[in-house]
Enzyme design. Sequence first.
Site, PDB file in Angstrom:
ATOM      1  N   SER A 159       0.868  -1.184   0.000  1.00  0.00           N
ATOM      2  CA  SER A 159       0.000   0.000   0.000  1.00  0.00           C
ATOM      3  C   SER A 159       0.909   1.240   0.000  1.00  0.00           C
ATOM      4  O   SER A 159       1.972   1.237  -0.632  1.00  0.00           O
ATOM      5  CB  SER A 159      -0.924  -0.055   1.229  1.00  0.00           C
ATOM      6  OG  SER A 159      -1.768   1.063   1.255  1.00  0.00           O
ATOM      7  N   TYR A 174      -3.819   8.302  -6.902  1.00  0.00           N
ATOM      8  CA  TYR A 174      -2.884   7.274  -6.418  1.00  0.00           C
ATOM      9  C   TYR A 174      -3.151   6.976  -4.941  1.00  0.00           C
ATOM     10  O   TYR A 174      -3.252   5.814  -4.540  1.00  0.00           O
ATOM     11  CB  TYR A 174      -1.456   7.779  -6.619  1.00  0.00           C
ATOM     12  CG  TYR A 174      -0.385   6.941  -5.962  1.00  0.00           C
ATOM     13  CD1 TYR A 174       0.023   5.721  -6.527  1.00  0.00           C
ATOM     14  CD2 TYR A 174       0.218   7.343  -4.774  1.00  0.00           C
ATOM     15  CE1 TYR A 174       1.006   4.953  -5.920  1.00  0.00           C
ATOM     16  CE2 TYR A 174       1.200   6.579  -4.171  1.00  0.00           C
ATOM     17  CZ  TYR A 174       1.591   5.380  -4.741  1.00  0.00           C
ATOM     18  OH  TYR A 174       2.564   4.608  -4.133  1.00  0.00           O
TER      19      TYR A 174
HETATM   20  N1  LIG Z   1       9.039   4.448  -3.035  1.00  0.00           N
HETATM   21  C1  LIG Z   1       8.157   4.893  -2.170  1.00  0.00           C
HETATM   22  O1  LIG Z   1       8.409   5.853  -1.434  1.00  0.00           O
HETATM   23  C2  LIG Z   1       6.817   4.231  -2.028  1.00  0.00           C
HETATM   24  C3  LIG Z   1       5.984   4.689  -1.008  1.00  0.00           C
HETATM   25  C4  LIG Z   1       4.756   4.093  -0.836  1.00  0.00           C
HETATM   26  C5  LIG Z   1       4.364   3.056  -1.654  1.00  0.00           C
HETATM   27  N2  LIG Z   1       5.177   2.651  -2.656  1.00  0.00           N
HETATM   28  C6  LIG Z   1       4.711   1.530  -3.477  1.00  0.00           C
HETATM   29  O2  LIG Z   1       5.693   0.521  -3.437  1.00  0.00           O
HETATM   30  C7  LIG Z   1       5.600  -0.269  -4.617  1.00  0.00           C
HETATM   31  C8  LIG Z   1       6.975  -0.383  -5.233  1.00  0.00           C
HETATM   32  O3  LIG Z   1       7.396   0.920  -5.599  1.00  0.00           O
HETATM   33  P1  LIG Z   1       8.931   1.328  -5.753  1.00  0.00           P
HETATM   34  O4  LIG Z   1       9.138   2.541  -4.944  1.00  0.00           O
HETATM   35  O5  LIG Z   1       9.800   0.147  -5.570  1.00  0.00           O
HETATM   36  O6  LIG Z   1       8.886   1.817  -7.282  1.00  0.00           O
HETATM   37  P2  LIG Z   1       9.733   1.471  -8.572  1.00  0.00           P
HETATM   38  O7  LIG Z   1      11.166   1.351  -8.240  1.00  0.00           O
HETATM   39  O8  LIG Z   1       9.271   2.452  -9.575  1.00  0.00           O
HETATM   40  O9  LIG Z   1       9.205  -0.008  -8.968  1.00  0.00           O
HETATM   41  C9  LIG Z   1       7.890  -0.193  -9.398  1.00  0.00           C
HETATM   42  C10 LIG Z   1       7.723  -1.609  -9.924  1.00  0.00           C
HETATM   43  O10 LIG Z   1       6.358  -1.741 -10.393  1.00  0.00           O
HETATM   44  C11 LIG Z   1       6.384  -2.121 -11.757  1.00  0.00           C
HETATM   45  N3  LIG Z   1       5.321  -1.492 -12.538  1.00  0.00           N
HETATM   46  C12 LIG Z   1       5.051  -0.162 -12.663  1.00  0.00           C
HETATM   47  N4  LIG Z   1       4.062   0.015 -13.546  1.00  0.00           N
HETATM   48  C13 LIG Z   1       3.703  -1.218 -13.999  1.00  0.00           C
HETATM   49  C14 LIG Z   1       2.762  -1.693 -14.929  1.00  0.00           C
HETATM   50  N5  LIG Z   1       1.971  -0.876 -15.623  1.00  0.00           N
HETATM   51  N6  LIG Z   1       2.667  -3.019 -15.129  1.00  0.00           N
HETATM   52  C15 LIG Z   1       3.479  -3.878 -14.468  1.00  0.00           C
HETATM   53  N7  LIG Z   1       4.403  -3.496 -13.574  1.00  0.00           N
HETATM   54  C16 LIG Z   1       4.518  -2.181 -13.347  1.00  0.00           C
HETATM   55  C17 LIG Z   1       7.713  -1.633 -12.294  1.00  0.00           C
HETATM   56  O11 LIG Z   1       8.033  -2.356 -13.458  1.00  0.00           O
HETATM   57  P3  LIG Z   1       9.057  -1.723 -14.557  1.00  0.00           P
HETATM   58  O12 LIG Z   1      10.400  -1.824 -13.927  1.00  0.00           O
HETATM   59  O13 LIG Z   1       8.880  -2.598 -15.750  1.00  0.00           O
HETATM   60  O14 LIG Z   1       8.610  -0.308 -14.788  1.00  0.00           O
HETATM   61  C18 LIG Z   1       8.633  -1.902 -11.111  1.00  0.00           C
HETATM   62  O15 LIG Z   1       9.038  -3.247 -11.099  1.00  0.00           O
HETATM   63  C19 LIG Z   1       4.571   0.420  -5.524  1.00  0.00           C
HETATM   64  O16 LIG Z   1       3.323  -0.218  -5.365  1.00  0.00           O
HETATM   65  C20 LIG Z   1       4.514   1.831  -4.955  1.00  0.00           C
HETATM   66  O17 LIG Z   1       3.283   2.438  -5.224  1.00  0.00           O
HETATM   67  C21 LIG Z   1       6.402   3.212  -2.872  1.00  0.00           C
END
Ligand SMILES: NC(=O)c1ccc[n+]([C@@H]2O[C@H](COP(=O)([O-])OP(=O)(O)OC[C@H]3O[C@@H](n4cnc5c(N)ncnc54)[C@H](OP(=O)(O)O)[C@@H]3O)[C@@H](O)[C@H]2O)c1
Length: 269
Positions: A159, A174
């Site tokens: 989440s 989002y």
């Molecule tokens: N970073 C933060 O501060 C934060 C905070 C709260 C929640 N989150 C959540 O944590 C999770 C991981 O985020 P992260 O920070 O690790 O981000 P990230 O480094 O941008 O990684 C996102 C991952 O999701 C995949 N993805 C994105 N769009 C997609 C699509 N249309 N279809 C299939 N796969 C898709 C990406 O694949 P590709 O590599 O192919 O693009 C990547 O593997 C997400 O759900 C995000 O909303 C992150």
Amino acid sequence: MPQGIGLPFAEGCFEGWNIAVTGARRGIGAAVARAFLALGANVFAHAGVTELKSGDPLADGLGADERGRLKVFTANLEDESETAQLAAEISAATPRIDVLVHNAGTMHGRVMTSDMTPAHYHRVSDLNAASTVAMMHGLLPALARGVDNKPGASVIFTSSISARTGGSPGSSVYSAAKAFVSAYARSLARELAPEGIRVNAISPGTIMTDFHRRYSTEEKLAATAKAIPLGRLGTPEDCVGAYLFLARADLSGYVTGQTIEVNGGQFMG
Ligand SMILES: NC(=O)c1ccc[n+]([C@@H]2O[C@H](COP(=O)([O-])OP(=O)(O)OC[C@H]3O[C@@H](n4cnc5c(N)ncnc54)[C@H](OP(=O)(O)O)[C@@H]3O)[C@@H](O)[C@H]2O)c1
């Protein structure tokens, strides 16, 4: 061994476990998938939209043994039929899933309400909310059921802190989609408890991944870091322990329907 895995996680402690992780090419998903691999699991990793390349954080420097236990899939999870296909491919590859980490997601830019379009709303909701429902529907038959005293599968959604705080301006859809994910986890936790399946969510705070490299300025990140009680932004490795904890019923078998906040104290509630 990824940073952040300490004494409670003995070498090989996930040997024989089948673990599916979506959004595992980079960021939080890559750190989580690599931790499970390092601890002996078979990992069914959805890399993201395109093929995994050498140099991607999930692939970089994996040993032959880890590589042998890793199966990689791709799918655009904004697309209903690709999501269903991914669930079918993972189910075909493993008859039993012990842990499902549905983590893929992103914000697709900061869009103020004045500029909102149906296309943006659908794109963000389809990826973050609808894909969660579709993956659960598709993978449900493969999720291990609890039998006698043996625990069933653990389902863990990613989440966001913004599900509770509403996030920053421009992240309304989002944030609302992530609130959907947390509420969905609670509802499913009740529905699936009779089958011995636990459902929880992890809510990261501000974690330095490509997500914030894309959507936040350095000034914004510096101001955020200053306001965090633990005095710094998070890393993907900071999140790993919470996923490992929820994966194992011997640590978290009485925990279901919860959202664990991993945010250095940025939000307490
Ligand atoms: N970073 C933060 O501060 C934060 C905070 C709260 C929640 N989150 C959540 O944590 C999770 C991981 O985020 P992260 O920070 O690790 O981000 P990230 O480094 O941008 O990684 C996102 C991952 O999701 C995949 N993805 C994105 N769009 C997609 C699509 N249309 N279809 C299939 N796969 C898709 C990406 O694949 P590709 O590599 O192919 O693009 C990547 O593997 C997400 O759900 C995000 O909303 C992150």
